[in-house]
Design an enzyme around this catalytic site. Structure first.
Site, mmCIF file in Angstrom:
data_model
loop_
_atom_site.group_PDB
_atom_site.id
_atom_site.type_symbol
_atom_site.label_atom_id
_atom_site.label_comp_id
_atom_site.label_asym_id
_atom_site.label_seq_id
_atom_site.Cartn_x
_atom_site.Cartn_y
_atom_site.Cartn_z
ATOM 1 N N CYS A 1 13.869 -0.149 45.274
ATOM 2 C CA CYS A 1 13.044 -1.302 45.632
ATOM 3 C C CYS A 1 12.741 -1.228 47.134
ATOM 4 C CB CYS A 1 13.827 -2.575 45.312
ATOM 5 S SG CYS A 1 13.224 -4.035 46.167
ATOM 6 N N HIS B 1 17.843 -18.317 56.275
ATOM 7 C CA HIS B 1 17.833 -19.469 55.357
ATOM 8 C C HIS B 1 17.789 -20.781 56.158
ATOM 9 C CE1 HIS B 1 20.289 -16.310 53.141
ATOM 10 N NE2 HIS B 1 19.165 -16.399 52.450
ATOM 11 N N CYS C 1 14.161 -5.190 39.627
ATOM 12 C CA CYS C 1 15.082 -5.175 40.776
ATOM 13 C C CYS C 1 15.944 -6.427 40.693
ATOM 14 C CB CYS C 1 14.334 -5.139 42.106
ATOM 15 S SG CYS C 1 15.458 -5.406 43.502
ATOM 16 N N HIS D 1 22.487 -17.202 56.018
ATOM 17 C CA HIS D 1 22.322 -16.663 57.360
ATOM 18 C C HIS D 1 21.210 -17.449 58.065
ATOM 19 C CE1 HIS D 1 18.755 -14.572 55.979
ATOM 20 N NE2 HIS D 1 19.436 -13.792 55.148
ATOM 21 N N HIS E 1 14.959 -4.011 48.965
ATOM 22 C CA HIS E 1 16.412 -3.892 48.980
ATOM 23 C C HIS E 1 16.942 -2.472 49.223
ATOM 24 C CE1 HIS E 1 15.995 -7.890 47.193
ATOM 25 N NE2 HIS E 1 17.155 -8.112 47.762
ATOM 26 N N CYS F 1 15.847 -8.637 43.904
ATOM 27 C CA CYS F 1 14.681 -9.544 43.968
ATOM 28 C C CYS F 1 14.606 -10.428 42.728
ATOM 29 C CB CYS F 1 13.364 -8.769 44.009
ATOM 30 S SG CYS F 1 13.136 -7.689 45.399
ATOM 31 N N LYS G 1 21.559 -10.149 54.575
ATOM 32 C CA LYS G 1 22.993 -9.914 54.352
ATOM 33 C C LYS G 1 23.192 -8.550 53.713
ATOM 34 C CE LYS G 1 25.575 -13.304 55.655
ATOM 35 N NZ LYS G 1 26.859 -13.222 56.310
ATOM 36 N N LYS H 1 13.692 -7.118 58.803
ATOM 37 C CA LYS H 1 14.014 -8.426 58.237
ATOM 38 C C LYS H 1 15.528 -8.566 58.190
ATOM 39 C CE LYS H 1 13.591 -11.312 54.161
ATOM 40 N NZ LYS H 1 13.979 -11.282 52.769
HETATM 41 N N1 MSP Z 1 16.148 -18.071 44.848
HETATM 42 C C1 MSP Z 1 14.934 -17.561 45.386
HETATM 43 C C2 MSP Z 1 13.948 -18.671 45.669
HETATM 44 C C3 MSP Z 1 13.607 -19.519 44.511
HETATM 45 S S1 MSP Z 1 12.526 -20.799 44.942
HETATM 46 C C4 MSP Z 1 12.039 -21.435 43.504
HETATM 47 C C5 MSP Z 1 15.230 -16.792 46.656
HETATM 48 N N2 MSP Z 1 16.360 -17.122 47.291
HETATM 49 S S2 MSP Z 1 16.930 -16.437 48.623
HETATM 50 O O1 MSP Z 1 18.279 -16.929 48.769
HETATM 51 O O2 MSP Z 1 16.752 -15.034 48.601
HETATM 52 O O3 MSP Z 1 16.156 -17.100 49.805
HETATM 53 C C6 MSP Z 1 14.871 -16.740 50.091
HETATM 54 C C7 MSP Z 1 14.362 -17.523 51.274
HETATM 55 O O4 MSP Z 1 15.259 -17.476 52.380
HETATM 56 C C8 MSP Z 1 13.088 -16.935 51.816
HETATM 57 O O5 MSP Z 1 11.962 -17.286 51.129
HETATM 58 C C9 MSP Z 1 13.095 -17.549 53.186
HETATM 59 O O6 MSP Z 1 12.737 -18.904 53.058
HETATM 60 C C10 MSP Z 1 14.552 -17.436 53.580
HETATM 61 N N3 MSP Z 1 14.855 -16.174 54.239
HETATM 62 C C11 MSP Z 1 15.713 -15.189 53.822
HETATM 63 N N4 MSP Z 1 15.760 -14.212 54.765
HETATM 64 C C12 MSP Z 1 14.957 -14.531 55.785
HETATM 65 C C13 MSP Z 1 14.649 -13.971 57.041
HETATM 66 N N5 MSP Z 1 15.173 -12.858 57.467
HETATM 67 N N6 MSP Z 1 13.782 -14.649 57.803
HETATM 68 C C14 MSP Z 1 13.233 -15.844 57.444
HETATM 69 N N7 MSP Z 1 13.504 -16.386 56.291
HETATM 70 C C15 MSP Z 1 14.334 -15.755 55.422
HETATM 71 O O7 MSP Z 1 14.436 -15.975 47.049
#
Ligand code: MSP
Length: 528
Positions: free
Chosen positions: A155, A23, A129, A20, A158, A132, A315, A312
Site C-alpha cells: 500500500c 489526530h 489494505c 498523536h 502504509h 487503510c 504511528k 506524514k
Molecule cells: N477511522 C477512520 C475515519 C472514519 S470517519 C467516518 C480513520 N481513522 S484514523 O484514526 O486513521 O484517523 C484519521 C484522521 O486522523 C485523519 O483523517 C486526520 O483527521 C487525522 N490524522 C492522522 N494523521 C495525521 C497527520 N499526520 N496529520 C494530520 N492529520 C492526521 O481514518
C-alpha cells in the site's frame, strides 16, 4: 445569521493505537469552529468519537491477547477520551461505533438500502489494505524492489503488503450515483474544500465509479448484516453512518416526525477530515445518503497533514508525537494556537519544536501575554485598579470592529489561520499603541491625566475584545485575562458580535494577572 444550526464533526478515530498530534490537530480545528459558532449564538453541535470495528482493531486486540471490545474499551478510556482533556476540547457528544444505538441505526440504514434494491450479492476479488481498511486497485499499489517486502505489492500509504481477497460480499450500487455526485459538486461548489481536493475528487468520479463491497464474511468483528448474519458490515460503511446515528437517525424517539426531531434539527453537518480520507466522505458517503433519500453533508473539508521530516506523521512509521509531550511543556492553549496559526488550514505543515518554541515566545509570551500584563499592571499602578472611564481612541475602536467582522468572515470560510491572523492585527496594533503613547510618560504629568485615562481605557478595551475573540482558540488564557479585566460571567458567554462592546459586563476594577504564557526554560523545551 446567529441561531442557525451548526453541526461539526471530526473523523472517528481507529482505536488500534493511541492518539498523536495529527489526530489532536483535527480535534482542535473542529473545536475552535464549534466554540466560535457557539459564541455567535448558533445552534451548535460538535461530535467526535472512535471507530472500533474491522479487521485492523480485531488483529491488534488479538495480538495483545484480548477481545476486540475489551481492547476498544481500554483504549477509549485510557487514551482517546483523555486526549479531549489534553487539548481542551468542549465536544457535545462522543460516539463509539460499538454503541448499541449506533449499531441499530446502521442496520436500519442498510436494510432500507437493501429493500430499495441498492444492494446485491456478488464476489469481490481484489486487493485490500487492512491499515487503510480499504479495497485497492492495482494502480494504487507499489511493487517494492528491496527491503522486507521485496517483490510484494504494498500500500502506498502504509508501505505494507496488501491482502488478496476472493469472497462473497454484498455490494452497494454506487455506480448508479456517478452523475448525481457530479451534479452535486457542480451545483454546490463549496461542498468539497479546498479547491485542490475538489478538483481531485471531480476527476476521480468523472473516470467512472465502481460498485462498493460493503460486507465481509471471513471475520465477525462488526455490525451484522441484518438479513444475513454470516456477514459483518464493511467498517467504513458502518463508520460513516456515525454522523447521522449520533443525532438520532434510526431512533424513532430522537429522529421524530419530519421537521421536529433531533436529526432534522442538526443534519446536515460540516465534516472536517484529513485529506487522506476525503474520498470516503465526498464520494461514498454522499452516494449512501442519496440512496437513502437523505440530505448530503453541508461541506467536506480536507485539511492537510502534519509532516515530520517531510513525511506524514504516523504511528505505524514511528514518527508519532503524543500531544501531551507538547502540552506538558507549552500548555493546551499554545498547542491550539500554534497548529491553527502556523499552518494554512487545508495545506500540509511541518512540525518542529524550534518553530513552536519561537512562536510561543514571540507571539504568545511577548506579543499577547506581555501586552496583557503591562496594561493591567499600569491600571493597577496609575489608577488604583479602577477600570479607566474614558472614550476609546477611534483608530483602535475601528480596528477592533474590523477584525471582529473579518475574523467571523474567515471562520465562515473555514480559514481558521486567517481568522487568527486578523485578530492578531489588533494585538500588534495595541502593542504599537502602547509604545507610541508611552503611558508611563503621561503618568508623570498631572496635566495629562485625562489623556492617560484615555490611553489606558483604549488598551484595556482592546484587551477585552481580544479575550472575547480569542476565547475559542485559547480558552484558558482568555478566561484568566477576562477575570483580570473585571469581566463578569464567563468570557465564552459574551457574544462574538459584542466583542467590541463587552465593557458593559465588568465589575469596574481590574485584578492582578499572572503571566499568561510563562517563560519556558530551554532545558524543558529541549527535554520534550
Ligand atoms: N477511522 C477512520 C475515519 C472514519 S470517519 C467516518 C480513520 N481513522 S484514523 O484514526 O486513521 O484517523 C484519521 C484522521 O486522523 C485523519 O483523517 C486526520 O483527521 C487525522 N490524522 C492522522 N494523521 C495525521 C497527520 N499526520 N496529520 C494530520 N492529520 C492526521 O481514518
Amino acid at each position: 445569521m446567529p441561531g442557525e444550526s451548526f453541526f461539526i464533526t471530526t473523523p472517528i478515530f481507529y482505536v488500534n493505537d493511541v492518539p498523536h498530534i495529527g489526530h489532536a490537530y483535527t480535534e482542535v480545528a473542529a473545536d475552535v469552529l464549534a466554540r466560535w459558532h457557539r459564541q455567535r449564538g448558533d445552534d451548535t453541535w460538535s461530535l467526535t468519537g472512535t471507530d472500533e470495528h474491522g479487521q485492523k482493531i480485531l488483529r491488534t486486540a488479538t495480538a495483545n491477547g484480548v477481545g476486540p471490545k475489551e481492547w476498544a474499551d481500554r483504549l477509549v478510556e485510557s487514551a482517546w477520551k483523555p486526549l479531549l482533556d489534553t487539548v481542551d476540547i468542549a465536544n457535545d457528544q462522543y460516539i463509539r461505533t460499538t454503541d448499541p444505538e449506533h449499531e441499530r441505526g446502521v442496520q436500519a440504514f442498510i436494510q432500507q438500502l437493501y429493500d430499495d434494491g441498492h444492494i446485491y450479492e456478488g464476489i469481490y476479488e481484489g486487493y485490500y489494505c487492512v491499515g487503510c481498511e480499504e479495497y485497492k486497485t492495482r494502480d494504487e499499489l507499489i511493487e517494492t524492489k528491496d527491503g522486507d517486502y521485496a517483490g510484494e505489492l504494498v500500500c502506498a500509504i502504509h508501505s505494507r503488503p496488501v491482502e488478496v481477497l476472493k469472497e462473497k460480499n454484498y455490494f452497494f450500487r454506487m455506480s448508479d450515483f456517478q452523475q448525481e455526485l457530479l451534479n452535486l459538486y457542480g451545483s454546490q461548489p463549496d461542498f468539497i474544500q479546498p479547491e485542490s481536493l475538489r478538483n481531485e475528487i471531480i476527476s476521480f468520479v468523472s473516470q467512472g465509479l465502481e460498485d462498493l463491497s460493503i460486507s465481509r464474511s471471513t471475520f465477525d468483528w462488526g455490525v451484522k448484516v441484518p438479513w444475513d448474519e454470516s456477514h459483518v458490515i464493511y467498517v467504513w460503511f458502518d463508520a460513516l453512518l456515525n454522523y447521522v446515528t449520533a443525532v438520532g437517525y434510526g431512533d424513532p424517539e430522537r429522529s421524530g416526525p419530519a421537521g421536529t426531531g433531533e436529526f432534522r434539527r442538526r443534519w446536515p453537518a460540516v465534516h472536517l477530515v484529513g485529506k487522506d480520507i476525503a474520498r470516503f466522505h465526498a464520494v461514498i458517503w454522499p452516494a449512501m445518503l442519496m440512496a437513502a433519500g437523505l440530505p448530503v453533508p453541508q461541506r467536506v473539508f480536507g485539511h492537510g497533514w502534519l509532516l515530520v521530516g517531510g513525511e506524514k506523521m504516523s504511528k505505524s512509521k514511528l514518527t508519532g508525537i503524543a500531544p501531551q509531550q507538547i502540552t506538558d511543556v507549552f500548555g493546551s492553549d499554545a498547542f491550539r494556537y500554534y497548529f491553527l496559526r502556523a499552518i494554512t488550514f487545508g495545506q500540509d505543515g511541518s512540525f518542529s519544536w524550534e518553530d513552536l518554541a519561537a512562536r510561543y515566545q514571540a507571539e504568545l509570551a511577548n506579543g499577547f501575554g506581555n501586552l496583557a500584563s503591562r496594561v493591567i499592571a499600569m491600571i493597577a499602578r496609575y489608577r488604583g485598579s479602577a477600570f479607566p472611564e474614558a472614550s476609546v481612541d477611534v483608530e483602535i475602536a475601528e480596528l477592533a470592529a474590523r477584525v471582529t467582522a473579518d475574523a467571523d468572515d474567515a471562520i465562515g470560510r473555514l480559514a481558521i489561520h486567517e481568522a487568527i491572523a486578523h485578530v492578531w492585527r489588533l494585538v500588534d496594533a495595541l502593542n504599537l499603541y502602547i509604545t507610541e503613547q508611552e503611558p508611563w510618560v503621561l503618568a508623570k504629568d498631572e496635566a495629562q491625566s485625562a489623556r492617560l485615562d484615555q490611553v489606558l481605557a483604549t488598551a484595556a478595551h482592546g484587551l477585552g475584545t481580544l479575550a472575547v475573540l480569542l476565547s475559542p482558540v485559547m480558552p484558558k488564557a482568555t478566561a484568566k485575562l477576562w477575570t483580570a479585566l473585571g469581566g463578569e460571567g464567563a468570557v465564552q458567554d459574551v457574544r462574538l458580535q459584542h466583542a467590541t462592546e463587552w465593557k458593559a459586563q465588568t465589575t469596574g476594577s481590574v485584578q492582578a494577572l499572572e503571566a499568561l504564557f510563562p517563560r519556558i526554560e530551554e532545558q524543558e523545551a529541549g527535554a520534550a
